[in-house]
Design a protein around this motif. Structure first.
Motif, PDB file in Angstrom:
ATOM      1  N   ASP A   1     104.086  76.464  30.312  1.00 44.18           N
ATOM      2  CA  ASP A   1     102.957  75.889  29.583  1.00 44.18           C
ATOM      3  C   ASP A   1     103.489  75.232  28.312  1.00 44.18           C
TER       4      ASP A   1
ATOM      5  N   LEU B   1      97.075  78.205  35.491  1.00 41.78           N
ATOM      6  CA  LEU B   1      96.862  78.526  34.077  1.00 41.78           C
ATOM      7  C   LEU B   1      96.151  77.351  33.428  1.00 41.78           C
TER       8      LEU B   1
ATOM      9  N   ARG C   1      94.592  80.594  26.665  1.00 45.43           N
ATOM     10  CA  ARG C   1      95.108  80.364  28.007  1.00 45.43           C
ATOM     11  C   ARG C   1      94.412  81.328  28.969  1.00 45.43           C
TER      12      ARG C   1
ATOM     13  N   THR D   1      93.637  82.392  33.241  1.00 44.30           N
ATOM     14  CA  THR D   1      93.873  82.279  34.668  1.00 44.30           C
ATOM     15  C   THR D   1      92.846  83.134  35.401  1.00 44.30           C
TER      16      THR D   1
ATOM     17  N   VAL E   1      97.491  85.770  27.281  1.00 47.83           N
ATOM     18  CA  VAL E   1      96.716  85.099  28.309  1.00 47.83           C
ATOM     19  C   VAL E   1      95.569  86.009  28.749  1.00 47.83           C
TER      20      VAL E   1
END
Length: 638
Positions: free
Chosen positions: A104, A156, A82, A84, A2
């Motif tokens: 997710d 996310l 992904r 954030t 991520v």
């Protein structure tokens, strides 16, 4: 894997702390992109240093273009699917990234966790504890209604949904950018998983953060609505969002807006589609009222040139602090309404106060100085000012308070349009240094009608609820004030002045514009036991005045006066419980309950209304203190 994106502008004090919260994650497969948005401090250098220390961290630099474009740059730099976001002065909980990735799956396009609001006195959960799956349409309606936090953080996203977000940028939208960006990046065919009980994000509330909620102008509101319209359904939630944003950003602040703009017309038309609650009805009424008032004021200004003084502003001074007095006078000089005079009554000052006033009067002929040979007190000085006033209306300002630039214009427009004898406006309270203002008095929360008679409001005045007990923040018709009725000496002169004025038949209207800035001091700054003694003396003076009230109203007025005294006592008890020092509270309660004035008032009112009010205050301020409930039980059984 991520990607965490941190947009940063002049965050040298907090950036390292935010980055450390990412480094401390239980999930180790991440990348961090810090986007320095043209900072003028050491933020960029700190970002570069952090990138050199950890290969998972990248630093990008742009010219200052705002948070949204900085985030967009971070999305383009990301190498994972992904993403954030983390603000540079906030932090993540250690398991935040791991928890987001665990949920997710499937058709879920966005995952959201809970947010802690961190303050110096504790942590608070933001916006409830909802947990479950929602469609994107359901989520957007919840955002507009305020059920969910309108932020890009603690979520996310899929990278493909975030690409192209720069199309939403408009420099005139300086509030709710996160909401616009969030709604614009949601895949309408997807779902969002929310678990507000799983707190993953720490929103660090700081008093020095700029409060921007009141800074949007009307054009910014229009741009925001135009940007949101293609992204959401034309639902009741969107109508309420537009209505409340217009109120917060324009109407409540008294800011100018176009009366006949298509978006305002559409908002009024949409108000007829839905069953509105009382609060929304008041806002729509304010919208109509403001539109009519602005139009009438504009036509009046075009048709009738200035012919003299319409408003006399009266200020009583005694040994004033030069800096505060100067600011108070300048706040009158800067008024957008020009047909005023400022009558400054120097109440036999022993310092340089008269010389400072003369320096202003020498420059602006609308300012007049009246010197009293002996000290009359504030009430007496004000009466001297009223006696020499030339305006059709008079209003008051204390020597250390302020008027906002449009205060007189708003008061005059309302008085002129409605032919009112009294106009009440809102106020805000200044912090001790005068740098921050907080809501103090908002007429729309107390008044349910547009127009009142003075007879209707006298009980509210006696009960000290629904009509201000002060002379400032109120516009009076000069002919409405009989100087022979007023006695300058004694305590509670503001309250008693308003009682005398309200005993004359007349029309009272109000505006929600917070045009007065009140700096707490004098009697209002006394400790609660001394303030209680001061209020008792005011109560005794009012009791003597009620002896001359009309016979058919005397009992009603006395009951309201007694209710006001009981509620004031309970308010002082709550203040004592709320304060840090409670040693004298038992003594205060005992002495107060021994006073026949209070016990007679309790017996006459039955304490029913006051008891409920005090219980509500007790739960809000001091629900842990048994003493408060013991006092309530004593009062209830008197």
């Amino acid at each position: 894997m991520v990607t965490v994106v941190i947009p940063a502008y002049n965050e040298e004090k907090w950036l390292a702390q935010a980055v450390q919260s990412v480094i401390a994650q239980t999930l180790k497969s991440w990348e961090l992109i810090i986007v320095d948005d043209g900072s003028t401090d050491r933020t960029g250098a700190i970002a570069d240093q952090l990138a050199r220390e950890d290969q998972r961290i990248k630093a990008a630099h742009t010219r200052n273009r705002g948070t949204l474009l900085a985030r967009s740059r971070g999305v383009r730099e990301a190498t994972t699917e992904r993403i954030t976001f983390l603000d540079a002065d906030d932090t993540l909980e250690p398991d935040a990234l791991e928890w987001l990735l665990q949920h997710d799956e499937g058709t879920v396009s966005v995952v959201e966790g809970g947010v802690w609001r961190c303050t110096p006195i504790g942590h608070y959960s933001l916006r409830g504890d909802f947990s479950g799956l929602l469609t994107i349409e359901e989520f957007i309606d919840g955002l507009l209604m305020g059920d969910f936090v309108p932020t890009m953080c603690a979520k996310l996203f899929r990278r493909q949904d975030l690409l192209g977000m720069e199309r939403l940028v408009d420099p005139e939208i300086n509030i709710n950018e996160d909401l616009l960006m969030l709604v614009g990046s949601l895949n309408i065919n997807g779902q969002i998983y929310i678990n507000k009980g799983q707190h993953i994000y720490n929103y660090n509330y700081r008093h020095n953060r700029p409060a921007r909620a009141g800074l949007m102008n009307f054009r910014g509101w229009v741009k925001l609505v135009e940007g949101m319209r293609p992204l959401v359904n034309d639902s009741e939630a969107f109508f309420l969002y537009r209505l409340h944003r217009l109120y917060d950003c324009c109407i409540a602040r008294g800011a100018m807006f176009s009366r006949f703009h298509p978006e305002v017309k559409r908002l009024i038309a949409d108000s007829k589609k839905y069953a509105l609650k009382p609060k929304e009805k008041r806002i729509v009424w304010l919208l109509y009222s403001r539109m009519a008032r602005k139009l009438a004021a504009k036509r009046s200004a075009q048709a009738v040139p200035s012919t003299g003084v319409y408003i006399s502003v009266i200020m009583a001074t005694y040994n004033a602090r030069p800096a505060k007095l100067r600011k108070a006078i300048e706040s009158v000089i800067k008024q957008s309404f020009h047909d005023w005079e400022l009558v400054v009554v120097d109440d036999a000052s022993t310092d340089s106060t008269p010389e400072l006033i003369r320096s202003f009067a020498a420059v602006d002929p609308r300012i007049r100085l009246i010197r009293a040979s002996v000290n009359h007190g504030q009430g007496g000085a004000r009466l001297l000012g009223i006696a020499s006033a030339k305006g059709e209306y008079v209003t008051f300002i204390d020597q250390d308070d302020l008027l906002t630039p449009d205060a007189l214009r708003e008061l005059w427009a309302q008085a002129h349009d409605t032919q009112s004898d009294i106009v009440v406006m809102g106020s805000r309270k200044l912090s001790p240094r005068g740098m921050v203002s907080i809501p103090h008095f908002s007429p729309s929360r107390l008044f349910s009608k547009a127009i009142y008679t003075t007879n209707e409001l006298v009980p509210h005045l006696l009960r000290r609820a629904g009509f201000p007990c002060t002379q400032w923040g109120v516009l009076y018709r000069r002919a409405f004030i009989d100087l022979d009725e007023h006695q300058p000496e004694g305590v509670g002169e503001d309250w008693i002045f308003n009682y005398h004025v309200m005993m004359h038949p007349g029309k009272v209207t109000w505006i929600d514009y917070p045009g007065y800035r009140w700096r707490m001091g004098g009697q209002s700054a006394l400790p609660y036991p001394e303030l209680w003694q001061w209020n008792l003396q005011s109560y005794e003076r009012m009791l003597h005045l009620l002896e001359h009230a009309p016979d058919d109203r005397k009992s009603t007025y006395r009951l309201n006066l007694d209710q006001g005294l009981v509620n004031d006592f309970l308010d002082k008890v709550a203040q004592g419980l709320r304060g840090k020092r409670r040693r004298g509270l038992n003594r205060f309660i005992k002495n107060a309950l021994d006073n026949p004035l209070l016990t007679d008032a309790m017996n006459s009112t039955g304490c029913d209304i006051s008891y409920d009010l005090a219980i509500a205050k007790g739960r809000e301020w001091s629900h842990r203190h048994r003493l408060f409930y013991n006092v309530m039980n004593i009062i209830k059984h008197l």
